[in-house]
Design a protein around this motif. Sequence first.
Motif, PDB file in Angstrom:
ATOM      1  N   GLU B  32      -4.379   7.420   9.197  1.00  0.00           N
ATOM      2  CA  GLU B  32      -4.835   6.218   9.902  1.00  0.00           C
ATOM      3  C   GLU B  32      -4.832   4.994   8.989  1.00  0.00           C
ATOM      4  O   GLU B  32      -4.859   3.856   9.462  1.00  0.00           O
ATOM      5  N   GLU B  33      -4.786   5.233   7.672  1.00  0.00           N
ATOM      6  CA  GLU B  33      -4.757   4.131   6.710  1.00  0.00           C
ATOM      7  C   GLU B  33      -3.480   4.168   5.868  1.00  0.00           C
ATOM      8  O   GLU B  33      -3.363   3.417   4.886  1.00  0.00           O
ATOM      9  N   ALA B  60      -7.732   0.951   1.064  1.00  0.00           N
ATOM     10  CA  ALA B  60      -7.388   1.992   2.042  1.00  0.00           C
ATOM     11  C   ALA B  60      -7.847   3.364   1.536  1.00  0.00           C
ATOM     12  O   ALA B  60      -8.369   4.178   2.300  1.00  0.00           O
ATOM     13  N   ARG B  63     -11.589   3.486   2.057  1.00  0.00           N
ATOM     14  CA  ARG B  63     -12.002   3.628   3.453  1.00  0.00           C
ATOM     15  C   ARG B  63     -11.909   5.089   3.901  1.00  0.00           C
ATOM     16  O   ARG B  63     -12.797   5.588   4.604  1.00  0.00           O
TER      17      ARG B  63
END
Lengths: 82, 82
Positions: B32-33, B60, B63
């Motif tokens: 997703e990143e 990223a 996260r």
Amino acid sequence: MPEFMDVHTGMAGITPEGLLEAHNADLAIQGEEGVDFKHAWADPESGMVFCLSEAPDAEAVQRIHERAGHPADSIYQVPVQA
Amino acid sequence: MPEFMDVHTGMAGITPEGLLEAHNADLAIQGEEGVDFKHAWADPESGMVFCLSEAPDAEAVQRIHERAGHPADSIYQVPVQA
């Protein structure tokens, strides 16, 4: 053979050529201590360098790094991996 | 894609199963990143964990680690390697 991650600080500005020269200085003598340096990763901004090795013990890793002119600040045995 | 080495502290006593569970939690959401966690090395004695990844940027990486429940203490871009 145990694996180790060692950490060097204070290497800000390190270049690809500088890291290769340092790494090759380790490789040239590592066999005398049964050490196998596998990879090195460097961040020229922070000056952090991480070296992965196989070795009989952490002291052997440090002896090679010291003789090559760049003692590690910390050496961690890393038996748990994923 | 830039590569990063991130460092976690305070993981003393980490087991192979614990590291694998944490690593798998990263892998489950890393896409997703645009992050690709490649390997993790842990020292159960000192509690240090090192994670190597490819990612668009350090934010990223963090996260994903935060969402997986284990934010990194430090993240270093490592463009220089040997």
